[in-house]
Design a protein around this motif. Structure first.
Motif, PDB file in Angstrom:
ATOM      1  N   GLU A  27       5.834  -9.328   1.372  1.00  0.00           N
ATOM      2  CA  GLU A  27       4.828  -9.975   2.212  1.00  0.00           C
ATOM      3  C   GLU A  27       5.265 -10.028   3.672  1.00  0.00           C
ATOM      4  N   ALA A  28       6.562 -10.249   3.921  1.00  0.00           N
ATOM      5  CA  ALA A  28       7.057 -10.233   5.295  1.00  0.00           C
ATOM      6  C   ALA A  28       6.903  -8.844   5.900  1.00  0.00           C
ATOM      7  N   HIS A  29       7.181  -7.814   5.112  1.00  0.00           N
ATOM      8  CA  HIS A  29       7.037  -6.445   5.600  1.00  0.00           C
ATOM      9  C   HIS A  29       5.564  -6.095   5.829  1.00  0.00           C
ATOM     10  N   LEU A  30       4.722  -6.503   4.894  1.00  0.00           N
ATOM     11  CA  LEU A  30       3.289  -6.207   5.030  1.00  0.00           C
ATOM     12  C   LEU A  30       2.688  -6.863   6.275  1.00  0.00           C
ATOM     13  N   ALA A  31       3.240  -7.992   6.686  1.00  0.00           N
ATOM     14  CA  ALA A  31       2.725  -8.696   7.859  1.00  0.00           C
ATOM     15  C   ALA A  31       2.925  -7.885   9.138  1.00  0.00           C
ATOM     16  N   ILE A  32       3.898  -6.976   9.141  1.00  0.00           N
ATOM     17  CA  ILE A  32       4.177  -6.223  10.374  1.00  0.00           C
ATOM     18  C   ILE A  32       3.937  -4.723  10.240  1.00  0.00           C
ATOM     19  N   CYS A  33       3.651  -4.216   9.033  1.00  0.00           N
ATOM     20  CA  CYS A  33       3.535  -2.766   8.831  1.00  0.00           C
ATOM     21  C   CYS A  33       2.123  -2.396   8.384  1.00  0.00           C
ATOM     22  N   SER A  34       1.364  -1.804   9.296  1.00  0.00           N
ATOM     23  CA  SER A  34      -0.013  -1.427   8.960  1.00  0.00           C
ATOM     24  C   SER A  34      -0.057  -0.264   7.979  1.00  0.00           C
ATOM     25  N   CYS A  35       0.957   0.592   8.011  1.00  0.00           N
ATOM     26  CA  CYS A  35       1.003   1.733   7.085  1.00  0.00           C
ATOM     27  C   CYS A  35       1.100   1.234   5.641  1.00  0.00           C
ATOM     28  N   CYS A  36       1.991   0.277   5.390  1.00  0.00           N
ATOM     29  CA  CYS A  36       2.154  -0.273   4.042  1.00  0.00           C
ATOM     30  C   CYS A  36       0.944  -1.119   3.648  1.00  0.00           C
ATOM     31  N   GLN A  37       0.321  -1.780   4.623  1.00  0.00           N
ATOM     32  CA  GLN A  37      -0.912  -2.533   4.344  1.00  0.00           C
ATOM     33  C   GLN A  37      -1.989  -1.586   3.827  1.00  0.00           C
ATOM     34  N   GLN A  38      -2.107  -0.426   4.471  1.00  0.00           N
ATOM     35  CA  GLN A  38      -3.109   0.561   4.050  1.00  0.00           C
ATOM     36  C   GLN A  38      -2.780   1.119   2.672  1.00  0.00           C
ATOM     37  N   GLU A  39      -1.495   1.380   2.442  1.00  0.00           N
ATOM     38  CA  GLU A  39      -1.089   1.883   1.124  1.00  0.00           C
ATOM     39  C   GLU A  39      -1.402   0.862   0.034  1.00  0.00           C
ATOM     40  N   LEU A  40      -1.159  -0.410   0.314  1.00  0.00           N
ATOM     41  CA  LEU A  40      -1.465  -1.469  -0.648  1.00  0.00           C
ATOM     42  C   LEU A  40      -2.969  -1.530  -0.913  1.00  0.00           C
ATOM     43  N   ALA A  41      -3.765  -1.441   0.151  1.00  0.00           N
ATOM     44  CA  ALA A  41      -5.221  -1.472  -0.011  1.00  0.00           C
ATOM     45  C   ALA A  41      -5.701  -0.274  -0.835  1.00  0.00           C
ATOM     46  N   ASP A  42      -5.158   0.907  -0.559  1.00  0.00           N
ATOM     47  CA  ASP A  42      -5.539   2.107  -1.319  1.00  0.00           C
ATOM     48  C   ASP A  42      -5.142   1.980  -2.785  1.00  0.00           C
ATOM     49  N   LEU A  43      -3.972   1.447  -3.008  1.00  0.00           N
ATOM     50  CA  LEU A  43      -3.502   1.258  -4.389  1.00  0.00           C
ATOM     51  C   LEU A  43      -4.374   0.246  -5.127  1.00  0.00           C
ATOM     52  N   ALA A  44      -4.766  -0.821  -4.458  1.00  0.00           N
ATOM     53  CA  ALA A  44      -5.634  -1.827  -5.073  1.00  0.00           C
ATOM     54  C   ALA A  44      -6.985  -1.231  -5.435  1.00  0.00           C
ATOM     55  N   VAL A  45      -7.524  -0.399  -4.544  1.00  0.00           N
ATOM     56  CA  VAL A  45      -8.811   0.263  -4.820  1.00  0.00           C
ATOM     57  C   VAL A  45      -8.666   1.206  -6.011  1.00  0.00           C
ATOM     58  N   ALA A  46      -7.571   1.968  -6.046  1.00  0.00           N
ATOM     59  CA  ALA A  46      -7.354   2.906  -7.152  1.00  0.00           C
ATOM     60  C   ALA A  46      -7.214   2.166  -8.477  1.00  0.00           C
ATOM     61  N   GLN A  47      -6.472   1.056  -8.477  1.00  0.00           N
ATOM     62  CA  GLN A  47      -6.323   0.271  -9.702  1.00  0.00           C
ATOM     63  C   GLN A  47      -7.659  -0.297 -10.155  1.00  0.00           C
ATOM     64  N   ASP A  48      -8.458  -0.772  -9.208  1.00  0.00           N
ATOM     65  CA  ASP A  48      -9.766  -1.333  -9.545  1.00  0.00           C
ATOM     66  C   ASP A  48     -10.689  -0.262 -10.132  1.00  0.00           C
ATOM     67  N   ARG A  49     -10.686   0.918  -9.520  1.00  0.00           N
ATOM     68  CA  ARG A  49     -11.520   2.016 -10.037  1.00  0.00           C
ATOM     69  C   ARG A  49     -11.077   2.437 -11.431  1.00  0.00           C
ATOM     70  N   LEU A  50      -9.777   2.522 -11.620  1.00  0.00           N
ATOM     71  CA  LEU A  50      -9.264   2.894 -12.935  1.00  0.00           C
ATOM     72  C   LEU A  50      -9.629   1.842 -13.974  1.00  0.00           C
TER      73      LEU A  50
END
Length: 120
Positions: A27-50
């Motif tokens: 969570e500390a890393h996600l607060a400062i890294c937009s790249c990892c935020q996007q990866e997390l969002a993409d992963l959440a979308v993929a998990q939801d679709r699956l």
């Protein structure tokens, strides 16, 4: 924590399978890294679709009402037994020798006092 480390933990993070300490680091890393935020969002979308695709596929799968009866009838009754192993004369002889060796070994061990028993 670096992006590579966070990236390897994101799926576990989404599934609440990380330790409290790892969660704080992520969570500390996600607060400062937009790249990892996007990866997390993409992963959440993929998990939801699956998840939705699996629910849809499961709901479309038709199981006959008498499926369990069909399975049971195909199973038959299985009673495991060692008796088929003794069908040949050679196997019976081997089983007899093994049994005799075990009995002799037990008697010897009992006689030496290694095995508990009724010795005084």
């Amino acid at each position: 924590m670096e992006c590579k480390e966070v990236s390897s933990l994101l799926a576990a993070y989404l599934d609440n399978e990380v330790t409290a300490e790892e969660r704080r680091w992520i969570e500390a890393h996600l607060a400062i890294c937009s790249c990892c935020q996007q990866e997390l969002a993409d992963l959440a979308v993929a998990q939801d679709r699956l998840r939705r695709a699996l629910k849809t596929a499961a709901s479309e799968t038709g199981v006959p009402h008498d499926a369990w009866k069909q399975i049971e009838s195909g199973l038959g009754i299985y009673r495991p037994s060692f008796l088929p192993l003794l069908r040949t004369r050679r196997r019976r002889l081997i089983a007899t020798i093994i049994t005799a060796v075990i009995i002799v070994a037990l008697v010897v061990l009992w006689g030496l006092g290694i095995l508990p028993g009724f010795r005084s």
